[in-house]
Design a protein around this motif. Sequence first.
Motif, mmCIF file in Angstrom:
data_model
loop_
_atom_site.group_PDB
_atom_site.id
_atom_site.type_symbol
_atom_site.label_atom_id
_atom_site.label_comp_id
_atom_site.label_asym_id
_atom_site.label_seq_id
_atom_site.Cartn_x
_atom_site.Cartn_y
_atom_site.Cartn_z
ATOM 1 N N LEU A 64 -56.206 7.236 -42.253
ATOM 2 C CA LEU A 64 -55.136 6.436 -41.676
ATOM 3 C C LEU A 64 -55.710 5.104 -41.207
ATOM 4 O O LEU A 64 -56.644 5.079 -40.401
ATOM 5 N N GLU A 65 -55.157 3.993 -41.714
ATOM 6 C CA GLU A 65 -55.546 2.652 -41.285
ATOM 7 C C GLU A 65 -54.381 2.075 -40.485
ATOM 8 O O GLU A 65 -53.312 1.814 -41.029
ATOM 9 N N PRO A 66 -54.543 1.886 -39.157
ATOM 10 C CA PRO A 66 -53.423 1.452 -38.316
ATOM 11 C C PRO A 66 -53.063 -0.018 -38.442
ATOM 12 O O PRO A 66 -52.073 -0.451 -37.866
ATOM 13 N N ALA A 67 -53.859 -0.806 -39.156
ATOM 14 C CA ALA A 67 -53.515 -2.204 -39.450
ATOM 15 C C ALA A 67 -53.950 -2.439 -40.889
ATOM 16 O O ALA A 67 -54.919 -3.136 -41.154
ATOM 17 N N CYS A 68 -53.215 -1.851 -41.832
ATOM 18 C CA CYS A 68 -53.722 -1.702 -43.200
ATOM 19 C C CYS A 68 -53.629 -2.952 -44.046
ATOM 20 O O CYS A 68 -54.222 -3.003 -45.130
ATOM 21 N N GLY A 69 -52.892 -3.975 -43.615
ATOM 22 C CA GLY A 69 -52.786 -5.191 -44.400
ATOM 23 C C GLY A 69 -52.333 -4.895 -45.814
ATOM 24 O O GLY A 69 -51.384 -4.154 -46.054
ATOM 25 N N SER A 70 -53.036 -5.453 -46.798
ATOM 26 C CA SER A 70 -52.672 -5.238 -48.199
ATOM 27 C C SER A 70 -53.457 -4.089 -48.824
ATOM 28 O O SER A 70 -53.426 -3.893 -50.034
ATOM 29 N N GLY A 109 -51.124 4.415 -43.935
ATOM 30 C CA GLY A 109 -51.307 3.119 -43.314
ATOM 31 C C GLY A 109 -50.102 2.710 -42.479
ATOM 32 O O GLY A 109 -48.969 3.139 -42.735
ATOM 33 N N ILE A 110 -50.376 1.882 -41.482
ATOM 34 C CA ILE A 110 -49.332 1.253 -40.672
ATOM 35 C C ILE A 110 -49.589 -0.243 -40.731
ATOM 36 O O ILE A 110 -50.735 -0.685 -40.607
ATOM 37 N N GLU A 111 -48.542 -1.029 -40.921
ATOM 38 C CA GLU A 111 -48.704 -2.476 -41.006
ATOM 39 C C GLU A 111 -47.520 -3.189 -40.369
ATOM 40 O O GLU A 111 -46.361 -2.801 -40.571
ATOM 41 N N LEU A 112 -47.840 -4.235 -39.611
ATOM 42 C CA LEU A 112 -46.833 -4.967 -38.842
ATOM 43 C C LEU A 112 -45.998 -5.898 -39.718
ATOM 44 O O LEU A 112 -44.804 -6.084 -39.468
ATOM 45 N N LEU A 113 -46.601 -6.502 -40.731
ATOM 46 C CA LEU A 113 -45.942 -7.534 -41.529
ATOM 47 C C LEU A 113 -45.381 -6.957 -42.830
ATOM 48 O O LEU A 113 -46.100 -6.311 -43.602
ATOM 49 N N GLY A 114 -44.106 -7.218 -43.075
ATOM 50 C CA GLY A 114 -43.422 -6.633 -44.209
ATOM 51 C C GLY A 114 -44.004 -6.998 -45.558
ATOM 52 O O GLY A 114 -44.054 -6.155 -46.464
ATOM 53 N N ASP A 115 -44.449 -8.252 -45.735
ATOM 54 C CA ASP A 115 -45.006 -8.635 -47.031
ATOM 55 C C ASP A 115 -46.313 -7.910 -47.306
ATOM 56 O O ASP A 115 -46.620 -7.559 -48.452
ATOM 57 N N ASN A 116 -47.087 -7.654 -46.263
ATOM 58 C CA ASN A 116 -48.317 -6.881 -46.432
ATOM 59 C C ASN A 116 -48.027 -5.427 -46.788
ATOM 60 O O ASN A 116 -48.758 -4.808 -47.568
ATOM 61 N N VAL A 117 -46.978 -4.867 -46.205
ATOM 62 C CA VAL A 117 -46.587 -3.491 -46.514
ATOM 63 C C VAL A 117 -46.283 -3.361 -48.004
ATOM 64 O O VAL A 117 -46.780 -2.454 -48.686
ATOM 65 N N ALA A 118 -45.472 -4.277 -48.510
ATOM 66 C CA ALA A 118 -45.114 -4.245 -49.926
ATOM 67 C C ALA A 118 -46.342 -4.412 -50.811
ATOM 68 O O ALA A 118 -46.485 -3.731 -51.837
#
Length: 235
Positions: A64-70, A109-118
């Motif tokens: 699990l990466e709590p700030a997974c970015g891309s 993963g968890i990511e704050l920014l929607g474009d990074n999630v995609a």
Amino acid sequence: MSDLATAAEHEPDPSGPAARAVVSLVRSKQRVADHGEVFTPPELVEAMIGLVESEAERIDSRFLEPACGSGNFLVPVLRRKLATVDARYGKSDFERRHQSLLALMSIYGIELLGDNVAECRANLVELFTSHLGLAPDDELYAAALAVVGLNIVHGDALSMQTRARTPKPITFAEWAYLGRGHYQRRDFRFETLTQMSSFSEEDSLFSDLGKHEIFTPTKDHGAVTVSELAEGGRG
């Protein structure tokens, strides 16, 4: 909090052009100011994963990466898992496909920014599908889309809430391979999973400890097949 996305300065191949490829460590100064988004050089990523190499190579070991970015960390971990699958199940196409999906299921993963999630979801699926040589109409392709849609969450790891108009507690699907093409899915709330550290050092994040009611899943989906998962990926 750092967003840990892919970027770095690379030395050229000695046999190739003498030019030097430079990739920015930030996407924009505004994103750094607003979200603390700073990229992690690949060589540092590899060094960090190397500290847990044996776990990264285990097919079912969950990351699990709590700030997974891309997916700067998650993609290299998945690559190692897929290599293990090939080494163990390369002679059986059926097992290779299903064990590869299990490897993907172990990536969170968890990511704050929607474009990074995609982008993270797309990067994981691209690695998975290209590794297996899957066509877009293959049901395993659709199943992979469904899995990353559940495992890579658009949310805030600090508040443990989703990033939506109406935030909800982050929930993760715990996957297990039952054999013969069947998987078990149980859903757990992230905020309760983090409390496992209060029990013992041997307890892992997604262990089925049975020691406390907080480890009771919010929903047990029972056994699911690739075909059933694919329906969710096509939706």
